[in-house]
Design an enzyme around this catalytic site. Structure first.
Site, short mmCIF file in Angstrom:
data_model
loop_
_atom_site.label_atom_id
_atom_site.label_comp_id
_atom_site.label_asym_id
_atom_site.label_seq_id
_atom_site.Cartn_x
_atom_site.Cartn_y
_atom_site.Cartn_z
CB SER A 189 -0.98 0.08 1.15
OG SER A 189 -1.46 1.27 1.63
CE1 TYR A 242 -4.54 -1.64 5.00
CE2 TYR A 242 -4.31 0.56 4.08
CZ TYR A 242 -4.40 -1.40 4.27
OH TYR A 242 -4.66 -0.89 2.37
CE LYS A 267 -2.06 -3.75 2.92
NZ LYS A 267 -2.50 -5.26 2.53
N1 LIG Z 1 -8.57 -0.31 -1.94
C1 LIG Z 1 -7.34 0.32 -2.09
O1 LIG Z 1 -7.85 1.49 -1.58
C2 LIG Z 1 -6.13 0.08 -1.55
C3 LIG Z 1 -5.43 0.67 -1.52
C4 LIG Z 1 -3.62 -0.31 -1.00
C5 LIG Z 1 -3.82 -1.36 -0.61
N2 LIG Z 1 -4.48 -2.02 -0.65
C6 LIG Z 1 -4.89 -3.24 -0.52
O2 LIG Z 1 -4.98 -4.35 -2.05
C7 LIG Z 1 -5.56 -5.68 -1.17
C8 LIG Z 1 -6.90 -5.56 -1.79
O3 LIG Z 1 -8.01 -4.79 -1.40
P1 LIG Z 1 -9.35 -4.34 -2.27
O4 LIG Z 1 -9.01 -2.63 -2.23
O5 LIG Z 1 -9.31 -4.86 -3.19
O6 LIG Z 1 -10.72 -4.59 -0.99
P2 LIG Z 1 -12.01 -5.80 -0.87
O7 LIG Z 1 -11.97 -5.98 0.49
O8 LIG Z 1 -12.83 -5.18 -2.49
O9 LIG Z 1 -11.24 -6.87 -1.39
C9 LIG Z 1 -10.48 -7.71 0.12
C10 LIG Z 1 -10.44 -9.23 -0.29
O10 LIG Z 1 -9.88 -9.62 0.88
C11 LIG Z 1 -10.52 -10.07 1.30
N3 LIG Z 1 -10.06 -11.37 2.25
C12 LIG Z 1 -10.54 -9.89 3.64
N4 LIG Z 1 -10.21 -10.51 4.67
C13 LIG Z 1 -9.85 -12.13 4.47
C14 LIG Z 1 -9.43 -13.12 5.11
N5 LIG Z 1 -9.64 -13.63 6.37
N6 LIG Z 1 -9.55 -14.61 4.65
C15 LIG Z 1 -9.74 -14.01 3.53
N7 LIG Z 1 -9.86 -13.18 2.21
C16 LIG Z 1 -10.08 -12.22 3.53
C17 LIG Z 1 -11.98 -10.02 1.00
O11 LIG Z 1 -13.22 -10.99 1.43
C18 LIG Z 1 -11.90 -9.69 -0.16
O12 LIG Z 1 -12.85 -10.52 -1.16
C19 LIG Z 1 -5.81 -5.27 0.34
O13 LIG Z 1 -4.48 -5.61 0.44
C20 LIG Z 1 -5.81 -4.00 0.89
O14 LIG Z 1 -4.75 -4.14 2.07
C21 LIG Z 1 -6.10 -1.91 -1.27
#
Ligand SMILES: NC(=O)c1ccc[n+]([C@@H]2O[C@H](COP(=O)([O-])OP(=O)(O)OC[C@H]3O[C@@H](n4cnc5c(N)ncnc54)[C@H](O)[C@@H]3O)[C@@H](O)[C@H]2O)c1
Length: 243
Positions: free
Chosen positions: A135, A148, A152
């Site tokens: 992230s 978080y 990260k």
């Molecule tokens: N969306 C953003 O702005 C952003 C920014 C930086 C980093 N990220 C990172 O990107 C990655 C994906 O996030 P996203 O934005 O797609 O969010 P999201 O919430 O749409 O997807 C996350 C997925 O992880 C799954 N998950 C959560 N806890 C879990 C568990 N205990 N066991 C199995 N699966 C689990 C959820 O069910 C979901 O399908 C994450 O690691 C997040 O930290 C996202």
């Protein structure tokens, strides 16, 4: 689209939504078979029921996975750790449960899956690629995100530590560092015009990222086109980290 993953199998966590689902879409579009892992079984079924190239597994990554979790998924040569959670709360209110769960999902699960992946790859003579989803908060802290941002930034260093150890075995380990990307993780925030505008003012490109833009970079790092790249953490953030 090219077919950089023809004949390859990838294991993708967090595959039931957002960035993980976009990664599944991208890798299968380029010829891969994918084992899609998430705790959300109904979303997995909904997304992948009719997709021959995808098998899916319900798994709660806040608990340690079984020892044979990766090996039993077949000849996996790409591991993408995309599952992640963000529990917002003021530091003094942050519960031990939330702290532990955030550490388990965001850090311990990628660690354990990578260990299993590497054992599996070494048994086959080495080679393969891991891509972790870090992230912008691997680099910069945000208020009410202590667990978080800690997990990260630790995942970023885990990426580099693994890359160092695994380079001699031909296993590359890289990461993306997404900026604010339009997924469920921040849906409430994006739907509040005031908060969304405040957030966008920090993005030089003045827009949120799309999951497919994150997936394109994951696919590049996982592919042979990135054959001399390991230990890299690539911002995909519309310029956020330039400041
Ligand atoms: N969306 C953003 O702005 C952003 C920014 C930086 C980093 N990220 C990172 O990107 C990655 C994906 O996030 P996203 O934005 O797609 O969010 P999201 O919430 O749409 O997807 C996350 C997925 O992880 C799954 N998950 C959560 N806890 C879990 C568990 N205990 N066991 C199995 N699966 C689990 C959820 O069910 C979901 O399908 C994450 O690691 C997040 O930290 C996202």
């Amino acid at each position: 689209m090219t077919e950089r993953f023809l004949g390859a199998t990838a294991l993708v966590t967090g595959a039931a939504g957002g960035i993980g689902a976009a990664v599944v879409e991208r890798l299968t579009g380029e010829g891969a078979r994918v084992v899609a892992v998430d705790r959300d079984a109904s979303a997995l079924a909904e997304l992948y029921r009719h997709r021959d190239a995808v098998t899916w597994r319900e798994c709660d990554l806040s608990e340690p996975v079984r020892d044979d979790f990766v090996a039993s998924a077949g000849d996996v040569s790409v591991l993408v750790n995309a599952a992640g959670i963000l529990r917002r709360s003021p530091f003094l209110d942050h519960s031990l449960t939330d702290w532990r769960e955030t550490c388990a999902v965001n850090l311990s699960a990628p660690h354990r899956l990578a260990q299993q992946f590497v054992r599996h790859r070494l048994g086959l003579g080495g080679g393969g690629a891991i891509v972790n989803v870090c992230s912008i908060e691997s680099f910069t802290a945000a208020p009410e995100h202590a667990a978080y941002t800690v997990t990260k930034s630790a995942l970023m260093m885990l990426t580099k530590a693994f890359a160092l150890e695994l380079a001699p075995h031909g296993i590359r380990v890289n990461a993306i560092a997404p900026g604010v990307t339009a997924t469920n993780m921040n849906a409430a925030l994006r739907s509040d015009p005031e908060r969304a505008a405040r957030l966008l003012s920090g993005v030089p490109m003045r827009r949120f990222g799309a999951p497919r833009e994150q997936a394109a970079t994951v696919a590049f790092l996982a592919s042979d086109e990135a054959s001399y790249i390991t230990g890299a953490v690539v911002p995909v953030d519309g310029g956020w980290l330039t400041r």
